[in-house]
Design an enzyme around this catalytic site. Structure first.
Site, PDB file in Angstrom:
ATOM      1  N   SER A 193      -8.565   4.005   5.981  1.00  0.00           N
ATOM      2  CA  SER A 193      -7.404   4.897   6.097  1.00  0.00           C
ATOM      3  C   SER A 193      -6.460   4.865   4.892  1.00  0.00           C
ATOM      4  O   SER A 193      -5.243   5.002   5.044  1.00  0.00           O
ATOM      5  CB  SER A 193      -6.631   4.610   7.388  1.00  0.00           C
ATOM      6  N   TRP A 246     -17.868  10.097   0.584  1.00  0.00           N
ATOM      7  CA  TRP A 246     -17.899  11.381   1.307  1.00  0.00           C
ATOM      8  C   TRP A 246     -18.568  11.273   2.668  1.00  0.00           C
ATOM      9  O   TRP A 246     -18.513  12.206   3.466  1.00  0.00           O
ATOM     10  CB  TRP A 246     -18.647  12.437   0.479  1.00  0.00           C
ATOM     11  N   LYS A 247     -19.298  10.177   2.888  1.00  0.00           N
ATOM     12  CA  LYS A 247     -20.074  10.026   4.131  1.00  0.00           C
ATOM     13  C   LYS A 247     -21.004  11.247   4.288  1.00  0.00           C
ATOM     14  O   LYS A 247     -21.455  11.792   3.280  1.00  0.00           O
ATOM     15  CB  LYS A 247     -19.140   9.825   5.322  1.00  0.00           C
ATOM     16  N   GLU A 306     -20.768   1.629   8.887  1.00  0.00           N
ATOM     17  CA  GLU A 306     -21.486   2.649   9.668  1.00  0.00           C
ATOM     18  C   GLU A 306     -23.000   2.422   9.588  1.00  0.00           C
ATOM     19  O   GLU A 306     -23.724   2.662  10.552  1.00  0.00           O
ATOM     20  CB  GLU A 306     -21.064   4.064   9.198  1.00  0.00           C
ATOM     21  N   GLU A 336     -13.511  -3.712   4.320  1.00  0.00           N
ATOM     22  CA  GLU A 336     -13.177  -2.562   5.152  1.00  0.00           C
ATOM     23  C   GLU A 336     -13.131  -2.987   6.617  1.00  0.00           C
ATOM     24  O   GLU A 336     -14.172  -3.010   7.294  1.00  0.00           O
ATOM     25  CB  GLU A 336     -14.230  -1.463   4.985  1.00  0.00           C
ATOM     26  N   GLY A 370     -12.479   7.195   2.444  1.00  0.00           N
ATOM     27  CA  GLY A 370     -13.299   8.139   3.198  1.00  0.00           C
ATOM     28  C   GLY A 370     -12.568   9.456   3.371  1.00  0.00           C
ATOM     29  O   GLY A 370     -12.574  10.329   2.488  1.00  0.00           O
ATOM     30  N   GLY A 371     -11.901   9.606   4.509  1.00  0.00           N
ATOM     31  CA  GLY A 371     -11.244  10.866   4.874  1.00  0.00           C
ATOM     32  C   GLY A 371     -10.411  11.483   3.768  1.00  0.00           C
ATOM     33  O   GLY A 371     -10.535  12.682   3.475  1.00  0.00           O
ATOM     34  N   GLY A 376     -11.165   5.386   9.346  1.00  0.00           N
ATOM     35  CA  GLY A 376     -11.078   6.698   9.977  1.00  0.00           C
ATOM     36  C   GLY A 376     -10.115   6.762  11.149  1.00  0.00           C
ATOM     37  O   GLY A 376     -10.129   7.719  11.922  1.00  0.00           O
ATOM     38  N   HIS A 422     -22.363  -0.462   4.314  1.00  0.00           N
ATOM     39  CA  HIS A 422     -21.172   0.134   4.923  1.00  0.00           C
ATOM     40  C   HIS A 422     -21.216  -0.137   6.429  1.00  0.00           C
ATOM     41  O   HIS A 422     -22.305  -0.155   7.022  1.00  0.00           O
ATOM     42  CB  HIS A 422     -21.132   1.644   4.648  1.00  0.00           C
TER      43      HIS A 422
HETATM   44  P1  PGA Z   1     -11.505   6.146   5.769  1.00  0.00           P
HETATM   45  O1  PGA Z   1     -12.991   5.549   5.473  1.00  0.00           O
HETATM   46  O2  PGA Z   1     -10.766   6.175   4.457  1.00  0.00           O
HETATM   47  O3  PGA Z   1     -11.754   7.503   6.340  1.00  0.00           O
HETATM   48  O4  PGA Z   1     -10.870   5.198   6.744  1.00  0.00           O
HETATM   49  C1  PGA Z   1     -13.209   4.512   4.563  1.00  0.00           C
HETATM   50  C2  PGA Z   1     -14.675   4.149   4.510  1.00  0.00           C
HETATM   51  O5  PGA Z   1     -15.319   4.123   5.571  1.00  0.00           O
HETATM   52  O6  PGA Z   1     -15.237   3.878   3.420  1.00  0.00           O
END
Ligand code: PGA
Length: 261
Positions: A218, A15-16, A102, A172, A239-240, A178, A100
């Site tokens: 994605s 979910w971030k 990020e 990833e 994620g998204g 994203g 991750h």
């Molecule tokens: P995303 O993110 O599906 O929005 O590309 C994946 C993630 O960062 O774990």
């Protein structure tokens, strides 16, 4: 006859930094009935700390695993702003994302820190999902494998004896996160196959065959099938497309149907 999958697929929602507690509650109550017939797939929800308490409470009696997006490797003490494995276990979290991109890129987490966090999670009996992956510049410069292998190797070096089921990796590629630009199924297989090969060199074949390696970047209902069909891809970190309960349920059900046994 189709080859039997040795590893159980996993579909994980990241979910971030999204969802208030009320939104998390709505999501979980929508998700659970939609995935109750999904067999043969492990499901995890990586929620922010604030809603994780409630997510963990709501899924306590279900097979869905509650996961955190980060932890610190000490158990307690003067580490303002940090949360330990013991604290996570205390609220019923069984898994944790580590490293991750990020966290690595925005918050400056080093390979060393990621390795120590992973080791602590394993030691505490939590399932770490360790993320690795290269930037677009690194890929263009032909440095994809140098980057990913270094990240994987540093984590493995830090770990004592363990079996492959005690750790999950997620490949990833940063350029696919994203952005809507998913890696091709071949690129995902290529990187994940190489990671499994490296795990085999470092810890032996049996270990490598037990480790689940997810793809992330994605993922959506339209591309999950072809990615999951790759030999070494054991699931997805989403994620998204995980933010909406219906869409994530679709991904979970797709992964369950995708068992080729
Ligand atoms: P995303 O993110 O599906 O929005 O590309 C994946 C993630 O960062 O774990």
């Amino acid at each position: 006859m189709a080859e039997q999958r040795v590893r159980r697929p996993m579909m994980a929602a990241n979910w971030k930094m999204n969802k208030l507690v009320r939104e998390a509650q709505e999501y979980v109550s929508q998700l659970l009935p939609r995935i109750e017939n999904a067999e043969g797939v492990d499901v995890a929800i990586f929620a922010p700390f604030t809603s994780l308490v409630e997510v963990a409470r709501m899924i306590r009696d279900t097979p869905v695993v509650a996961g955190a997006q980060n932890l610190y490797y000490e158990d307690s003490g003067a580490f303002t702003g940090e949360v330990s494995a013991l604290m996570l276990q205390d609220i019923g979290a069984g898994a944790v994302l580590v490293g991750h991109s990020e966290r690595r890129e925005i918050f400056g987490e080093s390979d060393e820190l990621v390795a120590r966090k992973t080791a602590r999670a394993v030691e505490a009996g939590m399932l770490p999902v360790v993320c690795v992956g290269e930037t677009q510049e690194e890929r263009d410069a032909g440095e994809m494998w140098e980057k990913c292998s270094r990240q994987v190797q540093r984590v493995i070096e830090e770990l004592g004896e363990l079996n492959g089921e005690s750790i999950v990796f997620a490949y990833e590629p940063i350029w696919a996160i994203g952005t809507g630009a998913t890696a091709s199924p071949e690129d995902a297989q290529d990187a994940i196959g190489q990671i499994r090969g490296l795990l085999g060199e470092l810890r032996g074949e049996e270990f490598a065959e037990g480790v689940r390696i997810l793809y992330g970047g994605s993922i959506k209902p339209g591309n999950v099938g072809e990615i999951m069909a790759q030999t070494d891809v054991d699931g997805g970190l989403v994620g998204g497309a995980s933010l909406e309960a219906n869409t994530f349920a679709e991904l979970v059900n797709g992964a369950a149907n995708h068992k080729d046994s």
